[in-house]
Each structure stands twice: as structure tokens, then as C-alpha cells.
Design a protein around this motif. Sequence first.
Motif, PDB file in Angstrom:
ATOM      1  N   PRO A  83       0.759  -1.326   0.103  1.00 31.54           N
ATOM      2  CA  PRO A  83       0.109  -0.018   0.037  1.00 31.54           C
ATOM      3  C   PRO A  83       0.948   1.284  -0.121  1.00 31.54           C
ATOM      4  N   TYR A  84       0.475   2.154  -0.637  1.00 28.90           N
ATOM      5  CA  TYR A  84       1.087   3.494  -0.805  1.00 28.90           C
ATOM      6  C   TYR A  84       2.130   3.635  -1.586  1.00 28.90           C
ATOM      7  N   ILE A  85       3.168   2.651  -1.483  1.00 27.25           N
ATOM      8  CA  ILE A  85       4.443   2.743  -2.148  1.00 27.25           C
ATOM      9  C   ILE A  85       4.579   1.621  -3.419  1.00 27.25           C
ATOM     10  N   GLY A  86       3.630   0.981  -3.596  1.00 30.47           N
ATOM     11  CA  GLY A  86       3.600  -0.344  -4.831  1.00 30.47           C
ATOM     12  C   GLY A  86       3.810   0.232  -5.854  1.00 30.47           C
ATOM     13  N   GLN A  87       3.276   1.466  -6.271  1.00 32.63           N
ATOM     14  CA  GLN A  87       3.310   2.045  -7.804  1.00 32.63           C
ATOM     15  C   GLN A  87       5.131   2.108  -8.050  1.00 32.63           C
ATOM     16  N   HIS A  88       5.786   2.065  -6.906  1.00 30.21           N
ATOM     17  CA  HIS A  88       7.346   2.202  -7.021  1.00 30.21           C
ATOM     18  C   HIS A  88       7.977   0.988  -7.038  1.00 30.21           C
ATOM     19  N   GLY A  89       7.344  -0.042  -7.122  1.00 34.31           N
ATOM     20  CA  GLY A  89       7.667  -1.302  -7.207  1.00 34.31           C
ATOM     21  C   GLY A  89       7.784  -2.235  -6.098  1.00 34.31           C
ATOM     22  N   TRP A  90       7.123  -1.739  -4.912  1.00 31.78           N
ATOM     23  CA  TRP A  90       7.273  -2.333  -3.815  1.00 31.78           C
ATOM     24  C   TRP A  90       6.233  -3.566  -3.503  1.00 31.78           C
ATOM     25  N   VAL A  91       6.915  -4.716  -3.215  1.00 30.55           N
ATOM     26  CA  VAL A  91       5.958  -5.854  -2.790  1.00 30.55           C
ATOM     27  C   VAL A  91       6.163  -6.217  -1.272  1.00 30.55           C
ATOM     28  N   SER A  92       5.033  -6.802  -0.858  1.00 32.35           N
ATOM     29  CA  SER A  92       4.783  -7.117   0.595  1.00 32.35           C
ATOM     30  C   SER A  92       4.468  -8.453   0.483  1.00 32.35           C
ATOM     31  N   ILE A  93       4.872  -9.168   1.546  1.00 34.20           N
ATOM     32  CA  ILE A  93       4.519 -10.686   1.920  1.00 34.20           C
ATOM     33  C   ILE A  93       3.868 -10.733   3.474  1.00 34.20           C
ATOM     34  N   MET A  94       2.836 -11.050   3.614  1.00 37.65           N
ATOM     35  CA  MET A  94       2.279 -11.335   4.939  1.00 37.65           C
ATOM     36  C   MET A  94       2.672 -12.304   5.777  1.00 37.65           C
ATOM     37  N   ASN A  95       2.869 -13.545   4.839  1.00 41.61           N
ATOM     38  CA  ASN A  95       3.257 -14.787   5.742  1.00 41.61           C
ATOM     39  C   ASN A  95       4.658 -15.231   5.025  1.00 41.61           C
ATOM     40  N   ILE A  96       5.854 -14.684   5.340  1.00 49.12           N
ATOM     41  CA  ILE A  96       7.111 -14.864   4.711  1.00 49.12           C
ATOM     42  C   ILE A  96       7.520 -16.596   4.742  1.00 49.12           C
TER      43      ILE A  96
END
Length: 129
Positions: A83-96
Motif C-alpha cells: 500500500p502507498y508505495i506499490g506503484q514504485h515497485g514495492w511488494v509485501s509478504i504477509m506470511n514470509i
Amino acid sequence: MSHSQIASPEGLALVARLRDFCTKLPVVEEKVDGFGHTTFRVKDKPFIFVGESDDQVSTSFKTNLTTQEFLLGQDGTPYKKTPYIGQHGWVSIMNIELVPWAEIEDLIVEGYARTAPKKIVQQLKATMS
């Protein structure tokens, strides 16, 4: 959703594992930001955020848009656009735990290389070859 510093045993273990890997990279700093996220930075620019809210740990990595598209496009992907910075290529993982550690290390190195000044990236390449 409340943001607080990482306190869960899982979150602290993850930060310790990330720290072990990240501190092998040149000029990396660990810093807690104003939202309570633990960040790993090069020249004060973040390339990893780790946060915890409602006992859920999430990790975000800086990638390029091609890598982001690839990760988000996989069937049953554990990744989502940050969220908020995804347009800059950021990805998140909720369960690594759903991602092999070798893939996490690749994401760390890619994020670091995209964030660090060119001179430092050359230093990194010299140590990795």
C-alpha cells in the motif's frame, strides 16, 4: 489497525534473520521509522520494511516493476502490492514462511542494488563475485 514496534516472537525472529543477512551488505543501517516499522537502509534510503499490526507481521521489499509484476502474477502468490508505495515497485509478504529463503535473499539483494549509490553497488558486486 494499530502500528507498533515489532514485539511478537515471530516478528523478532524474522528481523534477526533479515539483520544477519543485511548487515553483510556494505553500509546498511537498521532503523525504526515513525510508524514503528523496522527498516533496513543504505545511505538512509529504505530497501526493506518490516511491520506488525494486530499480531500480523508483514515484510516489504523494493523491487523493480518487472519483478513486481512477475511476483504478483504467480498463481496463489503470497505477494501483494505494498500500500502507498506499490506503484514504485514495492511488494509485501504477509506470511514470509510461504517463500523460500533463497528467494527472500534475492529480493534483499535486488532491493539493496536498486537503492544504493552506484559506487556501493560496484563494491557489492566485487564482494559477491
